[in-house]
Design a protein around this motif. Structure first.
Motif, PDB file in Angstrom:
ATOM      1  N   VAL A   1      -5.482   9.558  -1.168  1.00  0.00           N
ATOM      2  CA  VAL A   1      -4.587   8.863  -0.241  1.00  0.00           C
ATOM      3  C   VAL A   1      -4.581   9.633   1.069  1.00  0.00           C
ATOM      4  CG1 VAL A   1      -2.262   8.018   0.167  1.00  0.00           C
ATOM      5  CG2 VAL A   1      -3.168   8.057  -2.160  1.00  0.00           C
ATOM      6  N   ASP A   2      -5.389   9.187   1.991  1.00  0.00           N
ATOM      7  CA  ASP A   2      -5.509   9.885   3.271  1.00  0.00           C
ATOM      8  C   ASP A   2      -4.901   9.041   4.378  1.00  0.00           C
ATOM      9  OD1 ASP A   2      -6.943  12.195   2.312  1.00  0.00           O
ATOM     10  OD2 ASP A   2      -8.653  10.865   2.035  1.00  0.00           O
ATOM     11  N   ALA A   3      -3.577   8.952   4.361  1.00  0.00           N
ATOM     12  CA  ALA A   3      -2.888   8.198   5.402  1.00  0.00           C
ATOM     13  C   ALA A   3      -3.034   8.916   6.730  1.00  0.00           C
ATOM     14  CB  ALA A   3      -1.408   8.057   5.048  1.00  0.00           C
ATOM     15  N   ASP A   4      -3.197   8.130   7.798  1.00  0.00           N
ATOM     16  CA  ASP A   4      -3.292   8.770   9.099  1.00  0.00           C
ATOM     17  C   ASP A   4      -1.929   9.328   9.502  1.00  0.00           C
ATOM     18  OD1 ASP A   4      -1.727   6.687  10.338  1.00  0.00           O
ATOM     19  OD2 ASP A   4      -3.526   5.469  10.475  1.00  0.00           O
ATOM     20  N   ASP A   5      -1.930  10.192  10.497  1.00  0.00           N
ATOM     21  CA  ASP A   5      -0.700  10.866  10.910  1.00  0.00           C
ATOM     22  C   ASP A   5       0.361   9.870  11.352  1.00  0.00           C
ATOM     23  OD1 ASP A   5      -2.112  13.099  10.350  1.00  0.00           O
ATOM     24  OD2 ASP A   5      -2.089  13.949  12.359  1.00  0.00           O
TER      25      ASP A   5
ATOM     26  N   GLN B   1       0.827  -1.209   0.000  1.00  0.00           N
ATOM     27  CA  GLN B   1       0.000   0.000   0.000  1.00  0.00           C
ATOM     28  C   GLN B   1       0.861   1.259   0.000  1.00  0.00           C
ATOM     29  OE1 GLN B   1      -2.052   0.705   3.652  1.00  0.00           O
ATOM     30  NE2 GLN B   1      -3.598   2.028   2.711  1.00  0.00           N
ATOM     31  N   ARG B   2       1.885   1.306   0.877  1.00  0.00           N
ATOM     32  CA  ARG B   2       2.697   2.506   1.013  1.00  0.00           C
ATOM     33  C   ARG B   2       3.667   2.674  -0.152  1.00  0.00           C
ATOM     34  NH1 ARG B   2       0.192   5.932   2.710  1.00  0.00           N
ATOM     35  NH2 ARG B   2       2.041   7.195   3.129  1.00  0.00           N
TER      36      ARG B   2
ATOM     37  N   SER C   1       9.036  19.339  -0.903  1.00  0.00           N
ATOM     38  CA  SER C   1       9.381  18.145  -0.135  1.00  0.00           C
ATOM     39  C   SER C   1       8.516  16.946  -0.510  1.00  0.00           C
ATOM     40  CB  SER C   1       9.231  18.418   1.360  1.00  0.00           C
ATOM     41  OG  SER C   1       7.876  18.574   1.707  1.00  0.00           O
ATOM     42  N   LEU C   2       9.001  15.781  -0.156  1.00  0.00           N
ATOM     43  CA  LEU C   2       8.245  14.552  -0.368  1.00  0.00           C
ATOM     44  C   LEU C   2       6.989  14.543   0.500  1.00  0.00           C
ATOM     45  CD1 LEU C   2       8.238  11.806  -1.831  1.00  0.00           C
ATOM     46  CD2 LEU C   2       9.460  10.862   0.131  1.00  0.00           C
ATOM     47  N   LEU C   3       7.075  15.098   1.697  1.00  0.00           N
ATOM     48  CA  LEU C   3       5.891  15.177   2.563  1.00  0.00           C
ATOM     49  C   LEU C   3       4.766  15.941   1.872  1.00  0.00           C
ATOM     50  CD1 LEU C   3       4.335  14.881   5.214  1.00  0.00           C
ATOM     51  CD2 LEU C   3       5.576  16.888   6.077  1.00  0.00           C
TER      52      LEU C   3
ATOM     53  N   GLN D   1       0.910   6.796  10.245  1.00  0.00           N
ATOM     54  CA  GLN D   1       1.552   6.171   9.094  1.00  0.00           C
ATOM     55  C   GLN D   1       2.506   7.138   8.411  1.00  0.00           C
ATOM     56  OE1 GLN D   1       1.349   2.789   7.819  1.00  0.00           O
ATOM     57  NE2 GLN D   1       3.191   3.722   6.938  1.00  0.00           N
ATOM     58  N   LEU D   2       2.089   8.388   8.233  1.00  0.00           N
ATOM     59  CA  LEU D   2       2.981   9.384   7.644  1.00  0.00           C
ATOM     60  C   LEU D   2       4.228   9.571   8.486  1.00  0.00           C
ATOM     61  CD1 LEU D   2       0.500  12.144   6.396  1.00  0.00           C
ATOM     62  CD2 LEU D   2       2.107  10.833   4.978  1.00  0.00           C
ATOM     63  N   ARG D   3       4.048   9.588   9.787  1.00  0.00           N
ATOM     64  CA  ARG D   3       5.199   9.742  10.674  1.00  0.00           C
ATOM     65  C   ARG D   3       6.152   8.558  10.547  1.00  0.00           C
ATOM     66  NH1 ARG D   3       3.564  10.335  16.733  1.00  0.00           N
ATOM     67  NH2 ARG D   3       3.935   8.107  16.774  1.00  0.00           N
ATOM     68  N   ASP D   4       5.604   7.349  10.444  1.00  0.00           N
ATOM     69  CA  ASP D   4       6.441   6.166  10.251  1.00  0.00           C
ATOM     70  C   ASP D   4       7.210   6.253   8.932  1.00  0.00           C
ATOM     71  OD1 ASP D   4       5.533   5.167  12.639  1.00  0.00           O
ATOM     72  OD2 ASP D   4       4.156   3.708  11.746  1.00  0.00           O
ATOM     73  N   ASP D   5       6.515   6.734   7.877  1.00  0.00           N
ATOM     74  CA  ASP D   5       7.173   6.884   6.584  1.00  0.00           C
ATOM     75  C   ASP D   5       8.348   7.870   6.683  1.00  0.00           C
ATOM     76  OD1 ASP D   5       5.282   5.202   5.442  1.00  0.00           O
ATOM     77  OD2 ASP D   5       4.003   6.850   4.767  1.00  0.00           O
ATOM     78  N   LEU D   6       8.092   9.006   7.318  1.00  0.00           N
ATOM     79  CA  LEU D   6       9.127  10.034   7.424  1.00  0.00           C
ATOM     80  C   LEU D   6      10.281   9.566   8.308  1.00  0.00           C
ATOM     81  CD1 LEU D   6       6.935  13.252   7.829  1.00  0.00           C
ATOM     82  CD2 LEU D   6       7.945  12.316   5.740  1.00  0.00           C
ATOM     83  N   MET D   7       9.969   8.896   9.411  1.00  0.00           N
ATOM     84  CA  MET D   7      11.014   8.408  10.308  1.00  0.00           C
ATOM     85  C   MET D   7      11.905   7.397   9.582  1.00  0.00           C
ATOM     86  SD  MET D   7      12.325   8.532  13.414  1.00  0.00           S
ATOM     87  CE  MET D   7      11.155   8.900  14.722  1.00  0.00           C
ATOM     88  N   THR D   8      11.291   6.540   8.779  1.00  0.00           N
ATOM     89  CA  THR D   8      12.065   5.547   8.023  1.00  0.00           C
ATOM     90  C   THR D   8      13.048   6.221   7.077  1.00  0.00           C
ATOM     91  OG1 THR D   8      10.256   3.943   8.134  1.00  0.00           O
ATOM     92  CG2 THR D   8      11.899   3.609   6.410  1.00  0.00           C
ATOM     93  N   MET D   9      12.560   7.225   6.352  1.00  0.00           N
ATOM     94  CA  MET D   9      13.434   7.914   5.400  1.00  0.00           C
ATOM     95  C   MET D   9      14.492   8.749   6.106  1.00  0.00           C
ATOM     96  SD  MET D   9      10.853   8.874   2.271  1.00  0.00           S
ATOM     97  CE  MET D   9       9.284   8.912   3.138  1.00  0.00           C
ATOM     98  N   LEU D  10      14.159   9.294   7.257  1.00  0.00           N
ATOM     99  CA  LEU D  10      15.127  10.062   8.028  1.00  0.00           C
ATOM    100  C   LEU D  10      16.273   9.176   8.498  1.00  0.00           C
ATOM    101  CD1 LEU D  10      16.091  12.545   9.671  1.00  0.00           C
ATOM    102  CD2 LEU D  10      14.514  11.836  11.478  1.00  0.00           C
TER     103      LEU D  10
END
Length: 582
Positions: free
Chosen positions: A342-346, A171-172, A331-333, A348-357
C-alpha cells in the motif's frame, strides 16, 4: 471519529443552524410526550408546550406569500420528481426566530418518518426512522454518497474517508480500518490515560494554588479543556505528534483551531463566497484559512516523510501482532506507512490524517462536554459513576482491561451521545432513482425519489423518537441494559445480545434507532477509539474531582454548525474529592 462538519452546505442558506438554550428538550405532542404537559424534572431547561399555544401554532402555519413562492420554486425546479410524500410546507417562515432542530422535530411528529422539506429552489427529504435509515445506510448504501457534506469538506479533507467519492473510499477504507485493531486500541488506552493525567494534574496544581489562598474550588471552562485534551490524544494516537495543547500553545495548534472555526463557518454561512475567484486572497479570513492549512499540511508532510524514512514494511497480519505497548511509535500513521503493498502518495496520507484530526477532535470534546453537563444535573448518577471508578481503579490508572469493567461509565458516554448526537444529522445524496421504505406509520408502498435527492437522516429525531424510546428526553444510562421488544413491523427492537462482546451499544443492538457513528459500510471507522477515549477521560476526571455547573443549566446556551457545542463554554466548579472517598 464522527464527522466534525456535519450539518449543512453553505449553498443552502436556510440550513444555517443555531440552537437556543432550551435545545436539551424535544417538544412532543401531548399524546407522545412522557411528561403530559409538565416539565421534565431532570432538565431545568425544558420548554413545555401547553394548550394555550394551539391558536398561535395554527396561525404560524398559515401560508405566506414567501412560503407559496418557496414551495412553488421547490416543486417547479426540483421537488416535482419526488414521489408523493408528506410535505413540510411553509418551511421558510417557520424557521424564522427558532432553531431548525425544533422545526425538524415538530414536522417529524406532524408528518411522520419521511417528509419533504421545501426550501426555495431545493427540496430535502428528512428521515427520522430506523427502518428507512437502515435501508439508506446499510441495505442500499452504495446508491448514496455524502453529497452536500463532501462539498463543504473537500477543501479541508481532500479525499479523506468522510468526503471521498465511493471509489476512493473503498480503497482507503480497506487500508485504514485494519489499523484500529485490538492491540492498537489496547496501546491507545495508555495514551488516553497519559493525556488525561496531564489534564487532571493541571487542575490539581491550580487547586493547590487556590488552597494557599483559602479557596477549595476552581472555575474552569471544561469544554475548552476537553478540546485541548482531545487534540493531544489525536496527535499522539494518529500521527505520533505531541501538540501539548493542555499546557501550551503553538502555531500548529492555532492553525488547527483556525481550520476548525473555518469549517464551522462554512457549514453555517448563507453564501459560499469562498468559491468566488480570488476570494482566497482578497478576503482576510480566507487568507488566514489558507495560511492555517499550510501550517498544518507542512507539519503533516514532515511527519509523513519521517515515517517513510523509517519504514519497516510488513504484511497486515504481522503489523497487527506488533507489541504496541512497548514500541516507540504506535501511531496509526506508522501502521499505514508500514503496510506492505500500500504505497499511498503523500497527498492521500495527508488527507487521511487531516480527516482524522478534524473529525476525531471535535467529536470527543463534545461527548465529554455533554456527559459532564448531564451528570452535573444528576448528582446521584455522578456518585454512582464515581463509586464504580473507585471500585475498579482505586488510586490507579485506566487500562484496556479496566475499561471493560467500567460498565456504568461506558453507558453514560453512549447515553450522552443519544441525547446530544455528534453529528445530529447524517447527509446523503441519491446517485440513482430509488424507492425508500415508508417507515413507521408511513406509506406502505414507500416513497420514490429521483437521482440527486438530498437526504437528511436526523439522528437527533431518531435518538429522541417517542415511538422507539421510552422516556426519550430523560438521561437514563441504564436504558441500554434492558432488552426492548418491538411492536413496529420491520424494526427488530433493542437487544444487546445481537452484538456479543461489544463494549458499547451500537446500531446493530438498536436496529438503527441509535446511530452515534452512523451505520453500514460508511460507518465511522474510529468509533471504538472515540468511545474509549471519552470513557478514560471521564474516569480520570471523576476519580479526582467533584464537578458542578457554575450556574444553572439554563445558562448553558447551545449552538451548532460543526458539532453541538456551547455558545460560551461549559463553566464548572471543580473540587478535589476527599482522599478517603477513592
Amino acid at each position: 471519529m464522527a464527522s466534525a462538519v456535519n450539518i449543512c452546505s453553505s449553498s443552502y442558506p436556510c440550513l444555517a443552524v443555531k440552537f437556543s438554550n432550551d435545545f436539551s428538550s424535544s417538544r412532543l405532542p401531548p399524546s407522545a410526550s412522557p411528561f403530559s404537559g409538565r416539565c421534565n424534572p431532570r432538565f431545568s431547561s425544558i420548554r413545555c408546550q401547553s394548550s394555550t399555544s394551539t391558536d398561535e401554532t395554527k396561525a404560524a402555519k398559515k401560508m405566506t406569500l414567501l412560503d407559496n413562492a418557496s414551495n412553488f420554486l421547490t416543486n417547479f425546479l426540483s421537488g416535482g420528481n419526488i414521489g408523493p410524500m408528506p410535505i413540510a410546507e411553509g418551511a421558510v417562515s417557520d424557521l424564522f426566530g427558532k432553531p431548525l432542530f425544533f422545526s425538524l422535530y415538530d414536522w417529524f411528529i406532524e408528518h411522520g418518518s419521511v417528509y419533504k422539506l421545501a426550501f426555495g429552489p431545493k427540496a430535502f427529504i428528512v428521515v427520522s426512522d430506523p427502518i428507512v435509515a437502515r435501508y439508506i445506510l446499510r441495505e442500499n448504501a452504495f446508491s448514496y454518497d455524502k453529497g452536500v457534506l463532501a462539498d463543504i469538506l473537500e477543501p479541508i479533507m481532500g479525499k479523506g474517508l468522510i468526503p471521498a467519492d465511493l471509489d476512493t473510499w473503498k480503497q482507503r477504507r480497506r487500508v485504514i480500518a485494519p489499523g484500529f485493531h485490538s492491540l492498537y486500541l489496547e496501546a491507545m488506552a495508555k495514551v488516553f490515560t497519559d493525556c488525561s493525567v496531564r489534564m487532571t494534574k493541571k487542575f490539581d496544581n491550580i487547586l493547590d494554588e487556590m488552597a494557599s489562598k483559602g479557596e477549595n474550588k476552581i472555575e474552569l471552562d471544561l469544554e475548552a479543556e476537553f478540546s485541548s485534551l482531545a487534540l493531544d490524544i489525536i496527535g499522539l494516537g494518529v500521527f505520533n505528534y505531541d501538540f501539548g495543547s493542555v499546557s501550551k500553545e503553538s502555531p500548529v495548534i492555532k492553525a488547527v483551531y483556525g481550520t476548525l472555526f473555518e469549517a464551522e463557518h462554512r457549514s453555517t454561512f448563507y453564501i459560499p463566497y469562498w468559491k468566488i475567484p480570488l476570494a482566497n486572497w482578497l478576503v482576510p479570513r480566507q487568507r488566514k484559512f489558507q495560511n492555517d492549512l499550510k501550517v498544518i499540511n507542512d507539519c503533516l508532510d514532515g511527519l509523513i516523510q519521517n515515517a517513510k524514512e523509517t519504514r519497516e514494511e510488513a504484511d497486515v497480519e504481522k503489523l497487527q501482532q506488533r507489541d504496541y505497548l512497548n514500541i516507540k511509535d504506535a501511531s496509526l500513521l506508522r501502521f499505514l506507512v508500514d503496510m506492505r503493498g500500500v504505497d499511498a502518495d503523500d497527498r492521500q496520507l495527508r488527507d487521511d490524517l487531516m480527516t482524522m484530526l478534524i473529525a476525531g477532535h471535535e467529536t470527543t470534546a463534545a461527548v465529554l462536554t455533554w456527559a459532564v453537563f448531564l451528570l452535573a444535573q444528576n448528582p446521584a448518577k455522578m456518585k454512582k459513576a464515581q463509586a464504580e471508578i473507585d471500585s475498579v481503579l482505586g488510586q490507579g490508572r485506566t487500562t484496556f482491561e479496566s475499561i471493560k469493567k467500567l460498565e456504568y461509565l461506558r453507558l453514560i458516554v453512549v447515553e450522552s451521545l443519544r441525547l446530544f448526537p455528534q453529528p445530529p444529522l447524517l447527509i446523503r445524496r441519491s446517485l440513482k432513482p430509488d424507492k425508500l421504505p415508508g417507515g413507521y406509520n408511513g406509506d406502505k408502498d414507500g416513497y420514490s425519489i429521483p437521482a440527486g435527492s438530498d437526504i437528511f437522516i436526523s439522528v437527533y429525531n431518531l435518538h429522541r423518537s417517542p415511538y422507539f424510546w421510552d422516556n426519550p428526553n430523560d438521561f437514563e444510562p441504564e436504558r441500554f441494559q434492558v432488552q426492548k421488544s418491538s411492536e413496529v413491523e420491520g424494526w427488530a427492537g433493542f437487544d444487546p445480545s445481537r452484538s456479543p462482546g461489544a463494549l458499547y451499544p451500537n446500531e446493530v443492538i438498536s436496529d438503527f434507532a441509535f446511530l452515534p457513528f452512523g451505520g453500514g459500510p460508511r460507518k465511522c471507522v474510529g468509533d471504538q477509539f472515540a468511545l474509549m477515549e471519552s470513557t478514560v477521560a471521564l474516569a480520570m476526571l471523576l476519580q479526582k474531582f467533584d464537578v458542578n455547573l457554575r450556574g444553572s443549566p439554563d445558562s448553558v446556551e447551545l449552538v451548532t454548525g460543526a458539532t453541538i457545542h456551547t455558545k460560551n463554554g461549559l463553566w464548572c466548579q471543580l473540587r478535589k474529592r476527599p482522599s478517603d472517598s477513592h
